[in-house]
Design a protein around this motif. Structure first.
Motif, PDB file in Angstrom:
ATOM      1  N   LEU A   1      33.679  27.444  36.885  1.00  0.00           N
ATOM      2  CA  LEU A   1      34.720  28.130  37.646  1.00  0.00           C
ATOM      3  C   LEU A   1      34.897  29.538  37.085  1.00  0.00           C
ATOM      4  CD1 LEU A   1      37.053  27.920  39.777  1.00  0.00           C
ATOM      5  CD2 LEU A   1      38.530  27.232  37.875  1.00  0.00           C
ATOM      6  N   ARG A   2      34.970  30.510  37.979  1.00  0.00           N
ATOM      7  CA  ARG A   2      35.213  31.889  37.560  1.00  0.00           C
ATOM      8  C   ARG A   2      36.456  32.422  38.243  1.00  0.00           C
ATOM      9  NH1 ARG A   2      31.880  37.213  39.296  1.00  0.00           N
ATOM     10  NH2 ARG A   2      32.891  38.715  37.897  1.00  0.00           N
ATOM     11  N   LEU A   3      37.438  32.813  37.446  1.00  0.00           N
ATOM     12  CA  LEU A   3      38.650  33.447  37.949  1.00  0.00           C
ATOM     13  C   LEU A   3      38.417  34.956  37.991  1.00  0.00           C
ATOM     14  CD1 LEU A   3      41.237  31.559  35.702  1.00  0.00           C
ATOM     15  CD2 LEU A   3      40.567  30.948  38.036  1.00  0.00           C
ATOM     16  N   LEU A   4      38.628  35.558  39.152  1.00  0.00           N
ATOM     17  CA  LEU A   4      38.372  36.985  39.314  1.00  0.00           C
ATOM     18  C   LEU A   4      39.610  37.695  39.843  1.00  0.00           C
ATOM     19  CD1 LEU A   4      36.336  39.404  39.453  1.00  0.00           C
ATOM     20  CD2 LEU A   4      35.960  38.734  41.851  1.00  0.00           C
ATOM     21  N   HIS A   5      40.057  38.706  39.106  1.00  0.00           N
ATOM     22  CA  HIS A   5      41.125  39.580  39.583  1.00  0.00           C
ATOM     23  C   HIS A   5      40.542  40.977  39.768  1.00  0.00           C
ATOM     24  CE1 HIS A   5      45.020  41.987  38.664  1.00  0.00           C
ATOM     25  NE2 HIS A   5      44.811  41.891  39.970  1.00  0.00           N
ATOM     26  N   VAL A   6      40.623  41.501  40.979  1.00  0.00           N
ATOM     27  CA  VAL A   6      40.142  42.848  41.262  1.00  0.00           C
ATOM     28  C   VAL A   6      41.335  43.799  41.200  1.00  0.00           C
ATOM     29  CG1 VAL A   6      38.933  44.363  42.872  1.00  0.00           C
ATOM     30  CG2 VAL A   6      38.307  41.940  42.726  1.00  0.00           C
ATOM     31  N   GLY A   7      41.320  44.689  40.218  1.00  0.00           N
ATOM     32  CA  GLY A   7      42.414  45.625  40.025  1.00  0.00           C
ATOM     33  C   GLY A   7      42.044  47.038  40.426  1.00  0.00           C
ATOM     34  N   ALA A   8      43.038  47.919  40.483  1.00  0.00           N
ATOM     35  CA  ALA A   8      42.806  49.318  40.844  1.00  0.00           C
ATOM     36  C   ALA A   8      42.146  50.059  39.682  1.00  0.00           C
ATOM     37  CB  ALA A   8      44.124  49.993  41.204  1.00  0.00           C
ATOM     38  N   PRO A   9      41.286  51.027  39.965  1.00  0.00           N
ATOM     39  CA  PRO A   9      40.627  51.800  38.897  1.00  0.00           C
ATOM     40  C   PRO A   9      41.641  52.577  38.067  1.00  0.00           C
ATOM     41  CG  PRO A   9      39.565  52.154  41.026  1.00  0.00           C
ATOM     42  CD  PRO A   9      40.836  51.431  41.303  1.00  0.00           C
ATOM     43  N   HIS A  10      41.299  52.847  36.824  1.00  0.00           N
ATOM     44  CA  HIS A  10      42.153  53.666  35.964  1.00  0.00           C
ATOM     45  C   HIS A  10      42.186  55.107  36.470  1.00  0.00           C
ATOM     46  CE1 HIS A  10      42.741  50.533  33.079  1.00  0.00           C
ATOM     47  NE2 HIS A  10      41.450  50.438  32.774  1.00  0.00           N
ATOM     48  N   ARG A  11      43.304  55.749  36.256  1.00  0.00           N
ATOM     49  CA  ARG A  11      43.433  57.148  36.683  1.00  0.00           C
ATOM     50  C   ARG A  11      42.515  58.075  35.905  1.00  0.00           C
ATOM     51  NH1 ARG A  11      50.012  57.962  37.410  1.00  0.00           N
ATOM     52  NH2 ARG A  11      50.262  56.472  39.152  1.00  0.00           N
ATOM     53  N   ASP A  12      42.159  57.687  34.691  1.00  0.00           N
ATOM     54  CA  ASP A  12      41.311  58.555  33.876  1.00  0.00           C
ATOM     55  C   ASP A  12      39.832  58.414  34.202  1.00  0.00           C
ATOM     56  OD1 ASP A  12      40.706  56.084  32.846  1.00  0.00           O
ATOM     57  OD2 ASP A  12      41.651  56.414  30.905  1.00  0.00           O
ATOM     58  N   GLY A  13      39.530  57.607  35.229  1.00  0.00           N
ATOM     59  CA  GLY A  13      38.143  57.485  35.670  1.00  0.00           C
ATOM     60  C   GLY A  13      37.360  56.381  34.999  1.00  0.00           C
ATOM     61  N   ILE A  14      37.938  55.700  34.003  1.00  0.00           N
ATOM     62  CA  ILE A  14      37.233  54.592  33.356  1.00  0.00           C
ATOM     63  C   ILE A  14      37.051  53.460  34.366  1.00  0.00           C
ATOM     64  CG2 ILE A  14      37.337  52.855  31.527  1.00  0.00           C
ATOM     65  CD1 ILE A  14      38.908  54.864  29.860  1.00  0.00           C
ATOM     66  N   ALA A  15      35.813  53.029  34.529  1.00  0.00           N
ATOM     67  CA  ALA A  15      35.488  52.108  35.618  1.00  0.00           C
ATOM     68  C   ALA A  15      35.505  50.645  35.206  1.00  0.00           C
ATOM     69  CB  ALA A  15      34.123  52.454  36.207  1.00  0.00           C
TER      70      ALA A  15
END
Length: 288
Positions: free
Chosen positions: A189-203
């Protein structure tokens, strides 16, 4: 497991798997997946066919002198074909058939009250060939009383059940269904949360962010102590939540989604689920 509003907290234990069959290639894939799953879950399989013609004509056959002819005879042959396909796929499986007068959407929505899982192809014989998801399947994920599996791949080879989480009540129910699917199919089982990118550009999210992410924490807490279940958790950053989930479906046996997120009050199906159903390359389970 206990039932919840609009579906279940997990699968409804002991109830059969229900699969719609109309003779299309898509519905054949659905029957093959459903028969394998029902066999693994040790529950009966019901192959259902919606017989809509009585709404349009009373000339249902048979034609005089031709046994098993006419529209009713055709419907019985289609249903027998689906039944035979399931039995040949899983010879030891308990399989039943149901032919109900009505449109597929209404028939399968009603039958979902009796099922632990409703299985459907992406589209049936009446669908347009250019569509990736048909109107019947789209309707069912919005109205069924149990989780709905939309099958694109009859025999997926990937070893992970992916559940996308967002902290909503539907997401919590999706975690429980995904856990049951993983257990029955002997997948991780894989739990995945897709979050918003950081403002500083770190991906990429740091390991600390993954460890402390409250949405993943909430989902992980639902798992409890489950023998034999291997579970991982990931926080990924992306500008498009559905776009990233669609990418991930290519590497999973199935992706499990809550029907809507936390900011979709008053609607049956969220925009993320809509997009994933239309564009996913693999199997999708929707939980309400």
């Amino acid at each position: 497991m206990t039932s919840g509003r609009g579906g279940t907290a997990g699968m409804r234990e002991g109830k059969p798997v229900m699969v719609g069959y109309d003779g299309s290639d898509e519905s054949k894939r659905a029957v093959l997946w459903a028969s394998r799953y029902a066999g693994a879950a040790e529950v009966p399989l019901v192959v259902a066919h919606a017989f809509i013609w009585p709404y349009f004509t009373d000339r249902l056959g048979p034609v005089a002198g031709v046994e098993d002819s006419g529209l009713r005879g055709d419907a019985h042959r289609i249903l027998a074909e689906g039944l035979d396909l399931a039995r040949r796929s899983e010879p030891d499986l308990e399989v039943h058939d149901r032919m109900v007068t009505g449109a597929p959407t209404g028939v399968l929505t009603t039958l979902s009250n009796e099922a632990s899982l409703l299985v459907t192809g992406t589209r049936g014989l009446g669908g347009f060939s250019g569509l990736l998801i048909g109107s019947v399947s789209l309707h069912l994920v919005s109205t069924a009383s149990c989780p709905v599996m939309v099958v694109r791949d009859a025999r997926p080879t990937h070893d992970t059940v992916l559940v996308a989480v967002d902290g909503s009540p539907e997401s919590d129910r999706a975690v429980m269904v995904a856990t049951e699917l993983a257990r029955i199919l002997h997948k991780s089982l894989r739990l995945l949360h897709v979050g918003a990118p950081h403002r500083d550009g770190i991906a990429e999210a740091s390991s600390r962010e993954v460890e402390q992410d409250p949405i993943l924490e909430q989902a992980s807490a639902l798992l409890g102590e489950r023998a034999g279940l291997t579970a991982t958790r990931d926080l990924v950053l992306a500008a498009s939540v559905p776009g990233r989930i669609v990418e991930e479906t290519e590497r999973a046996a199935c992706v499990v989604l809550g029907a809507k997120g936390g900011n979709t009050l008053g609607i049956r199906l969220g925009s993320t689920v809509h997009a994933v159903l239309h564009h996913a390359g693999g199997n999708v389970v929707v939980v309400r």
